[in-house]
Design an enzyme around this catalytic site. Sequence first.
Site, PDB file in Angstrom:
ATOM      1  CE  LYS A  60      -3.976  -2.171   2.375  1.00  0.00           C
ATOM      2  NZ  LYS A  60      -4.844  -2.072   3.585  1.00  0.00           N
ATOM      3  CE1 TYR A  77      -9.425  -3.019   0.817  1.00  0.00           C
ATOM      4  CE2 TYR A  77      -8.711  -0.917  -0.095  1.00  0.00           C
ATOM      5  CZ  TYR A  77      -8.439  -2.074   0.613  1.00  0.00           C
ATOM      6  OH  TYR A  77      -7.177  -2.299   1.123  1.00  0.00           O
ATOM      7  CG  ASN A 114      -3.512  -2.524   6.994  1.00  0.00           C
ATOM      8  OD1 ASN A 114      -3.351  -2.092   5.851  1.00  0.00           O
ATOM      9  ND2 ASN A 114      -4.621  -3.095   7.398  1.00  0.00           N
ATOM     10  CG  HIS A 168      -5.073  -6.314  -0.100  1.00  0.00           C
ATOM     11  ND1 HIS A 168      -6.280  -6.309   0.555  1.00  0.00           N
ATOM     12  CD2 HIS A 168      -5.174  -7.245  -1.081  1.00  0.00           C
ATOM     13  CE1 HIS A 168      -7.086  -7.193  -0.024  1.00  0.00           C
ATOM     14  NE2 HIS A 168      -6.440  -7.777  -1.015  1.00  0.00           N
ATOM     15  CD  GLU A 219      -8.762  -9.119  -3.006  1.00  0.00           C
ATOM     16  OE1 GLU A 219      -9.480  -8.684  -2.095  1.00  0.00           O
ATOM     17  OE2 GLU A 219      -7.641  -9.628  -2.798  1.00  0.00           O
TER      18      GLU A 219
HETATM   19  P1  IDP Z   1      -8.074  -6.892   5.529  1.00  0.00           P
HETATM   20  O1  IDP Z   1      -7.259  -5.875   4.741  1.00  0.00           O
HETATM   21  O2  IDP Z   1      -7.319  -7.443   6.696  1.00  0.00           O
HETATM   22  O3  IDP Z   1      -8.642  -7.978   4.644  1.00  0.00           O
HETATM   23  P2  IDP Z   1     -10.681  -5.618   5.509  1.00  0.00           P
HETATM   24  O4  IDP Z   1     -11.749  -5.768   6.553  1.00  0.00           O
HETATM   25  O5  IDP Z   1     -10.882  -6.269   4.190  1.00  0.00           O
HETATM   26  O6  IDP Z   1      -9.308  -6.110   6.174  1.00  0.00           O
HETATM   27  O7  IDP Z   1     -10.449  -4.054   5.338  1.00  0.00           O
HETATM   28  C1  IDP Z   1      -9.704  -3.531   4.256  1.00  0.00           C
HETATM   29  C2  IDP Z   1      -8.819  -2.393   4.760  1.00  0.00           C
HETATM   30  O8  IDP Z   1      -9.635  -1.345   5.291  1.00  0.00           O
HETATM   31  C3  IDP Z   1      -7.900  -2.768   5.919  1.00  0.00           C
HETATM   32  O9  IDP Z   1      -6.698  -3.383   5.494  1.00  0.00           O
HETATM   33  C4  IDP Z   1      -7.641  -1.420   6.555  1.00  0.00           C
HETATM   34  O10 IDP Z   1      -6.668  -0.653   5.825  1.00  0.00           O
HETATM   35  C5  IDP Z   1      -9.005  -0.747   6.418  1.00  0.00           C
HETATM   36  N1  IDP Z   1      -9.870  -0.978   7.595  1.00  0.00           N
HETATM   37  C6  IDP Z   1     -10.530  -2.122   7.901  1.00  0.00           C
HETATM   38  N2  IDP Z   1     -11.255  -1.992   9.025  1.00  0.00           N
HETATM   39  C7  IDP Z   1     -11.056  -0.725   9.436  1.00  0.00           C
HETATM   40  C8  IDP Z   1     -11.545   0.020  10.553  1.00  0.00           C
HETATM   41  O11 IDP Z   1     -12.326  -0.473  11.397  1.00  0.00           O
HETATM   42  N3  IDP Z   1     -11.117   1.311  10.675  1.00  0.00           N
HETATM   43  C9  IDP Z   1     -10.266   1.878   9.774  1.00  0.00           C
HETATM   44  N4  IDP Z   1      -9.776   1.233   8.717  1.00  0.00           N
HETATM   45  C10 IDP Z   1     -10.163  -0.070   8.537  1.00  0.00           C
HETATM   46 MG    MG Z   2     -10.050  -7.855   3.141  1.00  0.00          MG
END
Ligand code: IDP
Ligand code: MG
Length: 168
Positions: free
Chosen positions: A11, A51, A123, A126, A137
Amino acid sequence: MAIEQTLVLIKPDGLKKSLTGNILTRLSETRLEIAGARIVRVTKELAKEHYALLKGKPFFEELIKYIMGEFHERRKVMALVYHGEGAIQKVREICGATNPEEADPASIRGAYGRITTSGIYENAMHASANPEEAEREIKLWFSPEELVYHIYPVKEAELKKVKKLSWA
Ligand code: IDP
Ligand code: MG
């Protein structure tokens, strides 16, 4: 274990923090093969499609800006496809939990992620979460010609009058 492919994105925060080498080194612990790699400028359409399942979440709009690189002066991500036995689970494990504060500190997200003051989980990477997500994806980010191994069926078609850039 089944042969799988999984999508990895480094990212914009990962790129800005010069973490590409570190992340690829950590992922090489999986002994998986890289089947494709590209640097991608992320359009709003691509970001929203990637997303799509999170549409409606309170952080959705910020997440779209984040993955487009609007917070990091890096309007790009690095996209990779990892290929091999149990690829999805192996990459998710080294990647770590979504919330970087809760992720195992030895995971990539635990080591390099943070929560910004506006609440976005930055984070660093992805990773596809399951086989259905991985297929959707990978097909979104890569064409068959950009991958050296195919696990999803491909078809051939003759194209006429296609505009393409070449070196002038
Ligand atoms: P993942 O990336 O671990 O699969 P997802 O639930 O698919 O998690 O969410 C996609 C991305 O959205 C996450 O990697 C993170 O950057 C962001 N994200 C997910 N949940 C939250 C939240 O509760 N607050 C803020 N950002 C979030
Ligand atoms: Mg995800």
